[in-house]
Write an enzyme that holds these catalytic residues in place. Structure first.
Site, PDB file in Angstrom:
ATOM      1  N   ARG A 127      29.250  23.581 -51.204  1.00 43.87           N
ATOM      2  CA  ARG A 127      29.213  24.766 -50.323  1.00 43.87           C
ATOM      3  C   ARG A 127      28.842  24.431 -48.880  1.00 43.87           C
ATOM      4  NH1 ARG A 127      26.836  26.536 -54.933  1.00 43.87           N
ATOM      5  NH2 ARG A 127      28.201  27.803 -56.230  1.00 43.87           N
ATOM      6  N   LYS A 149      37.010  24.481 -36.156  1.00 47.62           N
ATOM      7  CA  LYS A 149      38.138  24.876 -37.005  1.00 47.62           C
ATOM      8  C   LYS A 149      38.507  23.683 -37.871  1.00 47.62           C
ATOM      9  CE  LYS A 149      40.627  28.434 -34.456  1.00 47.62           C
ATOM     10  NZ  LYS A 149      41.887  28.780 -33.771  1.00 47.62           N
ATOM     11  N   GLU A 191      48.377  19.135 -24.680  1.00 45.94           N
ATOM     12  CA  GLU A 191      47.271  20.056 -25.008  1.00 45.94           C
ATOM     13  C   GLU A 191      46.333  20.197 -23.805  1.00 45.94           C
ATOM     14  OE1 GLU A 191      46.743  21.951 -27.686  1.00 45.94           O
ATOM     15  OE2 GLU A 191      47.778  21.002 -29.374  1.00 45.94           O
ATOM     16  N   LYS A 243      36.943  24.046 -23.291  1.00 46.61           N
ATOM     17  CA  LYS A 243      37.122  24.438 -24.704  1.00 46.61           C
ATOM     18  C   LYS A 243      35.808  25.031 -25.239  1.00 46.61           C
ATOM     19  CE  LYS A 243      38.516  24.166 -29.123  1.00 46.61           C
ATOM     20  NZ  LYS A 243      39.365  23.738 -30.162  1.00 46.61           N
ATOM     21  N   GLU A 253      37.154  33.513 -33.495  1.00 47.71           N
ATOM     22  CA  GLU A 253      38.432  34.085 -33.064  1.00 47.71           C
ATOM     23  C   GLU A 253      38.615  35.499 -33.612  1.00 47.71           C
ATOM     24  OE1 GLU A 253      41.638  31.150 -32.850  1.00 47.71           O
ATOM     25  OE2 GLU A 253      43.045  32.738 -33.341  1.00 47.71           O
ATOM     26  N   ARG A 263      39.217  33.628 -28.099  1.00 47.33           N
ATOM     27  CA  ARG A 263      39.590  32.272 -28.542  1.00 47.33           C
ATOM     28  C   ARG A 263      41.088  32.161 -28.787  1.00 47.33           C
ATOM     29  NH1 ARG A 263      36.377  28.132 -32.681  1.00 47.33           N
ATOM     30  NH2 ARG A 263      37.948  26.518 -32.596  1.00 47.33           N
ATOM     31  N   ASN A 267      45.583  29.403 -28.280  1.00 45.15           N
ATOM     32  CA  ASN A 267      46.872  29.290 -28.960  1.00 45.15           C
ATOM     33  C   ASN A 267      48.042  29.423 -27.981  1.00 45.15           C
ATOM     34  OD1 ASN A 267      45.689  28.989 -31.496  1.00 45.15           O
ATOM     35  ND2 ASN A 267      45.492  31.210 -31.742  1.00 45.15           N
ATOM     36  N   HIS A 270      51.471  28.056 -28.734  1.00 43.54           N
ATOM     37  CA  HIS A 270      51.559  27.722 -30.152  1.00 43.54           C
ATOM     38  C   HIS A 270      52.572  28.552 -30.926  1.00 43.54           C
ATOM     39  CE1 HIS A 270      48.272  25.123 -29.287  1.00 43.54           C
ATOM     40  NE2 HIS A 270      48.145  24.747 -30.547  1.00 43.54           N
ATOM     41  N   HIS A 274      54.612  26.086 -33.225  1.00 45.71           N
ATOM     42  CA  HIS A 274      54.633  26.113 -34.689  1.00 45.71           C
ATOM     43  C   HIS A 274      56.052  26.325 -35.202  1.00 45.71           C
ATOM     44  CE1 HIS A 274      50.076  27.087 -35.062  1.00 45.71           C
ATOM     45  NE2 HIS A 274      50.307  25.804 -34.981  1.00 45.71           N
ATOM     46  N   HIS A 287      52.690  17.518 -32.991  1.00 46.06           N
ATOM     47  CA  HIS A 287      52.170  18.853 -32.706  1.00 46.06           C
ATOM     48  C   HIS A 287      52.017  19.086 -31.184  1.00 46.06           C
ATOM     49  CE1 HIS A 287      49.846  22.497 -32.949  1.00 46.06           C
ATOM     50  NE2 HIS A 287      48.861  21.915 -32.284  1.00 46.06           N
TER      51      HIS A 287
HETATM   52  P1  NAD Z   1      46.822  12.465 -35.884  1.00 45.00           P
HETATM   53  O1  NAD Z   1      45.487  12.687 -36.395  1.00 45.00           O
HETATM   54  O2  NAD Z   1      47.959  12.443 -36.845  1.00 45.00           O
HETATM   55  O3  NAD Z   1      46.818  11.083 -35.076  1.00 45.00           O
HETATM   56  C1  NAD Z   1      48.003  10.649 -34.493  1.00 45.00           C
HETATM   57  C2  NAD Z   1      48.317   9.181 -34.856  1.00 45.00           C
HETATM   58  O4  NAD Z   1      47.500   8.328 -34.072  1.00 45.00           O
HETATM   59  C3  NAD Z   1      48.060   8.814 -36.294  1.00 45.00           C
HETATM   60  O5  NAD Z   1      49.052   7.953 -36.737  1.00 45.00           O
HETATM   61  C4  NAD Z   1      46.718   8.090 -36.219  1.00 45.00           C
HETATM   62  O6  NAD Z   1      46.530   7.182 -37.270  1.00 45.00           O
HETATM   63  C5  NAD Z   1      46.842   7.373 -34.905  1.00 45.00           C
HETATM   64  N1  NAD Z   1      45.615   7.057 -34.204  1.00 45.00           N
HETATM   65  C6  NAD Z   1      44.492   7.801 -34.124  1.00 45.00           C
HETATM   66  N2  NAD Z   1      43.632   7.254 -33.275  1.00 45.00           N
HETATM   67  C7  NAD Z   1      44.194   6.117 -32.826  1.00 45.00           C
HETATM   68  C8  NAD Z   1      43.795   5.120 -31.909  1.00 45.00           C
HETATM   69  N3  NAD Z   1      42.680   5.222 -31.206  1.00 45.00           N
HETATM   70  N4  NAD Z   1      44.627   4.067 -31.692  1.00 45.00           N
HETATM   71  C9  NAD Z   1      45.832   3.984 -32.341  1.00 45.00           C
HETATM   72  N5  NAD Z   1      46.258   4.914 -33.199  1.00 45.00           N
HETATM   73  C10 NAD Z   1      45.457   5.969 -33.432  1.00 45.00           C
HETATM   74  O7  NAD Z   1      47.222  13.517 -34.758  1.00 45.00           O
HETATM   75  P2  NAD Z   1      46.354  14.293 -33.652  1.00 45.00           P
HETATM   76  O8  NAD Z   1      47.314  14.602 -32.582  1.00 45.00           O
HETATM   77  O9  NAD Z   1      45.106  13.616 -33.326  1.00 45.00           O
HETATM   78  O10 NAD Z   1      45.965  15.653 -34.389  1.00 45.00           O
HETATM   79  C11 NAD Z   1      46.933  16.585 -34.777  1.00 45.00           C
HETATM   80  C12 NAD Z   1      46.299  17.534 -35.772  1.00 45.00           C
HETATM   81  O11 NAD Z   1      45.233  18.222 -35.163  1.00 45.00           O
HETATM   82  C13 NAD Z   1      47.238  18.584 -36.318  1.00 45.00           C
HETATM   83  O12 NAD Z   1      47.107  18.640 -37.709  1.00 45.00           O
HETATM   84  C14 NAD Z   1      46.755  19.868 -35.689  1.00 45.00           C
HETATM   85  O13 NAD Z   1      47.001  20.987 -36.505  1.00 45.00           O
HETATM   86  C15 NAD Z   1      45.300  19.581 -35.560  1.00 45.00           C
HETATM   87  N6  NAD Z   1      44.597  20.391 -34.545  1.00 45.00           N
HETATM   88  C16 NAD Z   1      43.447  21.003 -34.915  1.00 45.00           C
HETATM   89  C17 NAD Z   1      42.741  21.729 -33.990  1.00 45.00           C
HETATM   90  C18 NAD Z   1      41.440  22.350 -34.375  1.00 45.00           C
HETATM   91  O14 NAD Z   1      40.893  23.130 -33.582  1.00 45.00           O
HETATM   92  N7  NAD Z   1      40.883  22.016 -35.505  1.00 45.00           N
HETATM   93  C19 NAD Z   1      43.215  21.853 -32.673  1.00 45.00           C
HETATM   94  C20 NAD Z   1      44.384  21.204 -32.328  1.00 45.00           C
HETATM   95  C21 NAD Z   1      45.083  20.469 -33.281  1.00 45.00           C
HETATM   96  N1  GLY Z   2      42.797  24.678 -30.992  1.00 47.17           N
HETATM   97  C1  GLY Z   2      42.570  26.061 -31.063  1.00 47.17           C
HETATM   98  C2  GLY Z   2      41.172  26.444 -31.320  1.00 47.17           C
HETATM   99  O1  GLY Z   2      40.307  25.620 -31.476  1.00 47.17           O
HETATM  100  O2  GLY Z   2      40.894  27.599 -31.405  1.00 47.17           O
END
Ligand code: NAD
Ligand code: GLY
Length: 386
Positions: A127, A149, A191, A243, A253, A263, A267, A270, A274, A287
């Site tokens: 939990r 998130k 972003e 942020k 949000e 919040r 998006n 987005h 999406h 993304h």
């Molecule tokens: P990712 O985590 O897939 O990383 C991208 C690639 O880079 C992967 O292949 C990873 O292994 C590689 N990588 C990571 N760090 C590295 C480094 N320092 N050197 C070399 N390679 C490296 O992609 P991302 O863009 O970091 O994240 C995308 C995800 O984040 C999506 O799933 C999206 O929905 C999510 N997201 C979440 C939020 C949130 O608020 N929680 C906000 C925006 C995006």
């Molecule tokens: N990336 C959108 C949020 O954190 O709300």
């Protein structure tokens, strides 16, 4: 070495936390983890993937073990398609078999995929247990690691299963960006432009100048310069500060809020992003790249409904030219994009909500029902063909 810090002091959260930004910080992750976790755990489970752990795992693990934490490592598969229930189940099984207790902690070492999944596992295991974020992509540093998130993708859509679960600390070592591939940097900068466009002129100009001085195409070469590292830290600090400001006043949000500081404004871009990802089976765009197109389209739509000025649109377009090449959109099916709109999680009742712009730093949430479908269709058709 000076560490830049941003405090995240949430109203209803007993644990305020800090985002710490600097270079050479991975070697100090043990000390940092001890400081973040008021009641030091015995065990720490590091969740990462093979690629990231191969690059940075030893530094983090050695430092954590040096502080006498019992370190256990789980490497998930790499890629958005593994941010799913199957990987979640594997992580939960690992946490169970490692016999983590409620006073132990999880460390997410990687990009947004690792952070979202490890964060969600921490939210539901026993939990809720403590977790720490060590983001290693630009996108994760400025966006996903901050704000709590967490979640996974479901077969009916992206990020549709999750929880708000704030980390107990975020450690950003900008030197990890040295190894980040160009497309991932571009995705992160998209972003960054998104946040800058909805923030204010100051962040917008800082982001534009940073991209003018440091092209994502040559990023690795800049790391020899102290000035670059310092400016990179300042840039990430400014982005995370924005942020944080948004998260602090609308942590969950709220569905009732429609103002320019909700919040939901994060998006921005987005709705189309999406849809583009879904219409291409999540294979064609990263993304962040889809967000790059999404923000430009939202700006075009804002212009089509006459709330956004052509000069401002040009400014946004100019900055986006600096992020690096984005994948072609000409083969994306318009019909599939429209089908995908229907699945968007920001659907409220029958209506999509668009985050539009009245100017740089002036986001506006507009109900889809208030925009004529013909305008959306025509603007999108022109946009995809460009
Ligand atoms: P990712 O985590 O897939 O990383 C991208 C690639 O880079 C992967 O292949 C990873 O292994 C590689 N990588 C990571 N760090 C590295 C480094 N320092 N050197 C070399 N390679 C490296 O992609 P991302 O863009 O970091 O994240 C995308 C995800 O984040 C999506 O799933 C999206 O929905 C999510 N997201 C979440 C939020 C949130 O608020 N929680 C906000 C925006 C995006
Ligand atoms: N990336 C959108 C949020 O954190 O709300």
């Amino acid at each position: 070495m000076k560490i830049k810090k941003i405090a995240v002091e949430l109203q209803n959260n007993p644990h305020e936390y800090a985002v710490e930004i600097g270079h050479g910080l991975l070697e100090k992750s043990g000390e940092w983890a001890r400081k973040c976790l008021s009641r030091p755990p015995k065990k720490i489970a590091v969740i990462s993937n093979q690629k990231v752990f191969g690059l940075y795992g030893d530094a983090a693990r050695d430092s954590l073990a040096g502080e006498n934490f019992e370190v256990h490592v789980f490497l998930m598969k790499d890629g958005e398609r593994y941010k799913n229930f199957r990987s979640l189940k594997q992580v939960l099984k690992f946490l169970g078999e490692t016999k983590l207790t409620r006073t132990d902690a999880v460390v997410a070492l990687g990009g947004g995929v690792v952070g979202d999944l490890a964060g969600f596992a921490s939210a539901i295991f026993l939990r809720g247990i403590s977790f720490l974020q060590i983001p290693t992509t630009l996108l994760a540093m400025i966006d996903s690691s901050v704000g709590g998130k967490t979640g996974v993708n479901a077969e009916f859509g992206k990020n549709l299963i999750g929880a708000f679960h704030q980390p107990r600390g975020v450690l950003i070592d900008v030197e990890t960006l040295k190894t980040l591939p160009r497309r991932e940097l571009t995705a992160g900068f998209c972003e960054a432009v998104k946040q800058a466009a909805i923030a204010d002129r100051k962040l917008f100009n800082q982001t534009a100048d940073f991209l003018e001085n440091y092209s994502p195409n040559n990023f690795k070469s800049y790391f020899t310069g102290e000035k670059f590292i310092s400016e990179l830290e300042d840039f990430i600090h400014a982005q995370v500060s924005f942020k944080t400001e948004i998260v602090l006043q609308d942590e969950r949000e709220s569905t009732d809020r429609h103002d320019g500081k909700s919040r939901k404004i994060l998006n921005f871009g987005h709705t189309l992003a999406h849809a583009l990802e879904k219409a291409t089976d999540y294979k064609h765009f990263k993304h962040g790249e889809a967000v790059g197109y999404g923000i430009l389209f939202a700006a075009e739509l804002s212009k089509s409904i006459k709330i956004f000025d052509d000069n401002e649109l040009k400014l946004l377009d100019d900055v986006l030219q600096r992020v690096g090449k984005l994948p072609d959109t000409r083969k994306v099916s318009l019909e599939k994009v429209f089908e995908a709109f229907a699945f968007d999680k920001k659907n409220i009742g029958e209506s999509l909500q668009w985050i539009l712009l009245e100017g740089i730093g002036k986001p506006k949430i507009v109900e889809g029902t208030n925009i004529s479908p013909t305008i959306i269709h025509q603007t999108l058709k022109k946009f995809l063909e460009k």
